[in-house]
Scaffold this motif. Structure first.
Motif, mmCIF file in Angstrom:
data_model
loop_
_atom_site.group_PDB
_atom_site.id
_atom_site.type_symbol
_atom_site.label_atom_id
_atom_site.label_comp_id
_atom_site.label_asym_id
_atom_site.label_seq_id
_atom_site.Cartn_x
_atom_site.Cartn_y
_atom_site.Cartn_z
ATOM 1 N N PRO A 179 26.219 -4.368 -29.339
ATOM 2 C CA PRO A 179 26.802 -3.921 -28.059
ATOM 3 C C PRO A 179 28.302 -4.220 -27.944
ATOM 4 O O PRO A 179 29.054 -3.379 -27.439
ATOM 5 C CB PRO A 179 26.004 -4.687 -26.999
ATOM 6 N N ILE A 180 28.732 -5.389 -28.423
ATOM 7 C CA ILE A 180 30.172 -5.694 -28.330
ATOM 8 C C ILE A 180 30.952 -4.698 -29.181
ATOM 9 O O ILE A 180 32.005 -4.198 -28.780
ATOM 10 C CB ILE A 180 30.448 -7.142 -28.779
ATOM 11 N N GLY A 181 30.414 -4.413 -30.375
ATOM 12 C CA GLY A 181 31.084 -3.454 -31.252
ATOM 13 C C GLY A 181 31.179 -2.075 -30.605
ATOM 14 O O GLY A 181 32.205 -1.396 -30.703
ATOM 15 N N ILE A 182 30.108 -1.658 -29.915
ATOM 16 C CA ILE A 182 30.117 -0.351 -29.249
ATOM 17 C C ILE A 182 31.214 -0.327 -28.186
ATOM 18 O O ILE A 182 32.011 0.612 -28.106
ATOM 19 C CB ILE A 182 28.738 -0.056 -28.610
ATOM 20 N N LEU A 183 31.273 -1.394 -27.382
ATOM 21 C CA LEU A 183 32.291 -1.441 -26.319
ATOM 22 C C LEU A 183 33.695 -1.410 -26.919
ATOM 23 O O LEU A 183 34.583 -0.713 -26.416
ATOM 24 C CB LEU A 183 32.111 -2.698 -25.462
ATOM 25 N N LEU A 184 33.897 -2.147 -28.018
ATOM 26 C CA LEU A 184 35.224 -2.155 -28.646
ATOM 27 C C LEU A 184 35.577 -0.775 -29.193
ATOM 28 O O LEU A 184 36.719 -0.317 -29.067
ATOM 29 C CB LEU A 184 35.267 -3.185 -29.771
ATOM 30 N N ALA A 185 34.577 -0.117 -29.794
ATOM 31 C CA ALA A 185 34.845 1.210 -30.363
ATOM 32 C C ALA A 185 35.194 2.197 -29.255
ATOM 33 O O ALA A 185 36.136 2.986 -29.382
ATOM 34 C CB ALA A 185 33.626 1.702 -31.143
ATOM 35 N N LEU A 186 34.438 2.145 -28.150
ATOM 36 C CA LEU A 186 34.746 3.030 -27.024
ATOM 37 C C LEU A 186 36.111 2.671 -26.453
ATOM 38 O O LEU A 186 36.904 3.545 -26.096
ATOM 39 C CB LEU A 186 33.673 2.921 -25.932
ATOM 40 N N VAL A 253 33.027 0.697 -37.690
ATOM 41 C CA VAL A 253 31.929 1.521 -38.215
ATOM 42 C C VAL A 253 31.507 2.546 -37.167
ATOM 43 O O VAL A 253 31.339 3.739 -37.451
ATOM 44 C CB VAL A 253 30.733 0.627 -38.596
ATOM 45 N N ILE A 254 31.368 2.091 -35.926
ATOM 46 C CA ILE A 254 30.903 2.979 -34.858
ATOM 47 C C ILE A 254 31.980 3.994 -34.498
ATOM 48 O O ILE A 254 31.683 5.141 -34.194
ATOM 49 C CB ILE A 254 30.466 2.150 -33.639
ATOM 50 N N ARG A 255 33.241 3.570 -34.577
ATOM 51 C CA ARG A 255 34.324 4.513 -34.302
ATOM 52 C C ARG A 255 34.262 5.686 -35.287
ATOM 53 O O ARG A 255 34.488 6.842 -34.920
ATOM 54 C CB ARG A 255 35.680 3.817 -34.409
ATOM 55 N N GLY A 256 33.924 5.352 -36.542
ATOM 56 C CA GLY A 256 33.747 6.425 -37.525
ATOM 57 C C GLY A 256 32.678 7.403 -37.088
ATOM 58 O O GLY A 256 32.842 8.611 -37.170
ATOM 59 N N GLY A 257 31.565 6.856 -36.569
ATOM 60 C CA GLY A 257 30.487 7.708 -36.085
ATOM 61 C C GLY A 257 30.930 8.549 -34.902
ATOM 62 O O GLY A 257 30.628 9.736 -34.820
ATOM 63 N N LEU A 258 31.682 7.925 -33.987
ATOM 64 C CA LEU A 258 32.128 8.651 -32.788
ATOM 65 C C LEU A 258 33.025 9.818 -33.169
ATOM 66 O O LEU A 258 32.973 10.890 -32.568
ATOM 67 C CB LEU A 258 32.895 7.708 -31.854
#
Lengths: 370, 254
Positions: A179-186, A253-258
């Motif tokens: 969840p922290i990674g998701i928030l940072l990516a967003l 990693v998630i930013r890549g997905g986004l």
């Protein structure tokens, strides 16, 4: 007349035939996979040669010449591996210095973990609705069981150790870093400059500094800055640092997905009147996370192995136990690689399971060929 | 039909009023002094060469694009930076995209019920009922449990239309709905759109399908270089074009 007779018609359609034998079965497999070309044939032979060179010695050392029983190091006379310590020391590898009379608390915790994990990882389980709530409540239950309180005797975290410590730190990190990674990516993609700058600097700072440096800062330097009344358990500090460290990698990693999600998906959500968080949760993240699964699991596995760094605050995780036994006077000189092998086995089982689960998940979420 | 009931008899005042609209992409002046008033239940086809700003114009109506000058009033609500107004307008304005933009991770039915459930706060069972109704109307109820990736382009676009209709919009915007389709699938999508037009929906359609324009449009707007060059009834537009640019355009595509 034309040169080629292109006009034809078929009176009867051809029946289906089985494929030729050479392309199926064992022979077919060997031919296509091991000897499909000269290069592949040479590589196959070379691989077999290397295995033939290494495996017999390893098997001989680990099993054939090995000593399985005994009380002390001197009971292990042979050149082979010494496994005699296993039965008396295995509990320490798992529980560390946790009080023996309280082992049951760890065991109950593990038993409760199974359904908690299952409800998070798999669909279509009975009572899924309540199961999810149970999974959410599990960390509290586990913390009380492990640390104490509510009538249970309090056990200080510096008594934690062994593989149990790796599991605790790893699970906490995995559960929180996503969840922290998701928030940072967003945040990094946010239109609000303050949010974006904060996310970028956090991610770049954490990624730019070695984990062990961050750990030293948290353990040694932080207490110098904070007022003396503020005491934060050392284990918690380590877990926070490991979690934040993994979060920074997770965010990228998630930013890549986004970025792989076409703009049209955002627009379709907007056009239907969905708000930012709604379209993220319902449309964008489910797709972005699915694409990111290999990278996410990669980060999880890295994080899990980084938990061995708790050794720098003087905690003896499974790797610490492995080294402790090597210097134990009872076993000195007789036991060295064996303990590392055991530790490696523990890690491998968990990391390989994560990897297999992620493959399974990718298949389950693939909506293009169902 | 259902949509027509929303507008009481006689209430045929303008549903969209655009005045003095100007928009730039960086330095590029993409929309120049657009004035456009759309009556309720009016069907407008917008055509013009690529890069003429026709997509941008209809995207300004639900604020997928922000304009810099002028006013856009949709159903009595002016589009400003006020997020509440934007959301209110988006709820009433459906949009169909060239690339369908279905959600690939959701089934056809879930695609259709997502917005009604989360934006309209409709109970799930009711949303599914409504969705099936519209899927039937676009003639693919049997595909409800499939994923978009398993459907043909024409089927996907029909799902996209049904998905928009599930929000019971007052206005439907179509941004080149058939441009990404194989020729044999264009017809099935146009049929659905004709059916929708006959039900009294207010429609703004950006398209090169001049047959469709001639059949259903009340008015055809021809755009070039970010401005409205000519607008007229289909009859006049095709048979008696006024401007040279229109004549050139018609000679190229007909």
């Amino acid at each position: 007349m034309t040169k080629y007779a292109f006009h034809r018609s078929r009176a009867e359609m051809l029946p289906e035939r089985a494929p030729p034998l050479t392309s199926t079965g064992v022979i077919g497999w060997v031919r296509t996979n091991l000897f499909s070309s000269w290069l592949s044939a040479v590589l196959t032979v070379a691989s077999i040669a290397v295995l033939a060179l290494v495996l017999p010695g390893l098997i001989e050392w680990a099993f054939i010449d090995a000593t399985l029983t005994g009380e002390l190091g001197k009971d292990c006379p042979s050149e082979g591996a010494c496994w005699a310590w296993l039965d008396q020391r295995i509990t320490q590898f798992f529980y560390g210095f946790y009080p023996v009379e309280s082992y049951w608390r760890v065991n109950v915790c593990l038993a409760l973990l199974v359904p908690a994990l299952a409800y998070m990882l798999f669909d279509k389980l009975p009572y899924a609705r309540y199961g999810r709530w149970y999974s959410l409540a599990y960390p509290v239950i586990a913390a009380i069981l492990l640390v104490g309180g509510l009538g249970l005797e309090v056990i200080r975290t510096d008594q934690f150790g062994g593989f149990m410590l790796n599991l605790i730190a790893g699970l906490v990190g995995i559960v929180l870093s996503l969840p922290i990674g998701i928030l940072l990516a967003l945040g990094r993609r946010s239109r609000m400059p303050i949010v974006r700058w904060f996310s970028v600097s956090f991610i770049e700072f954490i990624r730019g500094v070695p984990l062990i440096t961050l750990l030293f800062v948290a353990i040694i330097l932080l207490p110098l800055f904070l007022p003396p009344q503020v005491t934060l358990d050392q284990l918690i500090r380590v877990m926070i640092i490991i979690t934040l460290f993994a979060s920074a990698y997770m965010a990228e990693v998630i930013r890549g997905g986004l970025q792989a999600i076409p703009n049209g998906q955002y627009e379709a959500g907007q056009a239907m009147g969905l708000g930012y968080w709604q379209s993220m949760r319902l449309i964008i993240l489910p797709q972005a996370l699915k694409i990111s699964i290999p990278g996410i699991v990669n980060t999880f596995i890295g994080l899990f192995k980084d938990t061995t760094l708790v050794i720098i605050i003087g905690l003896f995780d499974i790797l610490g136990q492995a080294r402790l036994l090597q210097t134990n006077p009872d076993w000195l000189g007789k036991v060295d690689y064996e303990t590392f092998l055991l530790a490696a086995l523990f890690f491998f089982v968990i990391c390989f399971s994560m990897s297999r689960y992620s493959l399974n998940l990718e298949k389950r979420l693939d909506t293009t060929r169902r | 039909m259902a949509e027509a009931e929303a507008a009481p008899e006689g209430d045929l005042g303008p549903i969209i009023e655009i005045t003095g609209l100007n928009k730039w992409f960086g330095q590029f002046h993409v929309l120049r002094d657009i004035d456009l008033t759309v009556a309720r239940r009016e069907r407008i086809v917008i055509c013009g060469p690529s890069g003429s700003g026709k997509s941008t114009l209809i995207r300004c109506i639900n604020r997928l694009e922000e304009h810099q000058e002028g006013t856009v009033v949709v159903d009595g609500v002016e589009l400003t930076h006020n997020l509440k107004n934007i959301d209110a307008i988006r709820r009433e304005v459906g949009m169909v995209f060239q690339q369908f933009n279905l959600f690939p991770h959701l089934t056809v039915l879930e695609n259709c019920t997502l917005a009604p459930i989360w934006v309209r706060k409709m109970p799930k069972a009711e949303a599914q009922e409504v969705a099936m109704e519209y899927l039937e109307r676009v003639k693919i109820p049997e595909q409800a449990m499939k994923y978009p990736g398993q459907l043909s382009g024409g089927q996907q676009q029909r799902v996209a239309i049904a998905r928009s209709l599930c929000m019971k919009p007052n206005i439907m915007l179509f941004d080149e709905p058939t441009s990404a389709l194989d020729p044999e699938m264009i017809k099935e999508v146009l049929e659905v759109m004709v059916d929708l037009a006959e039900s009294g929906m207010t429609m703004l359609v950006v398209t090169h399908e001049m047959g469709f324009a001639a059949q259903v449009a009340d008015r055809i707007i021809f755009m070039d270089e970010g401005q409205i060059v000519e607008q007229n009834t289909p009859d006049e537009f095709f048979n008696n074009p006024q401007s040279d640019r229109t004549k050139l355009f018609l000679s190229q595509i007909l």
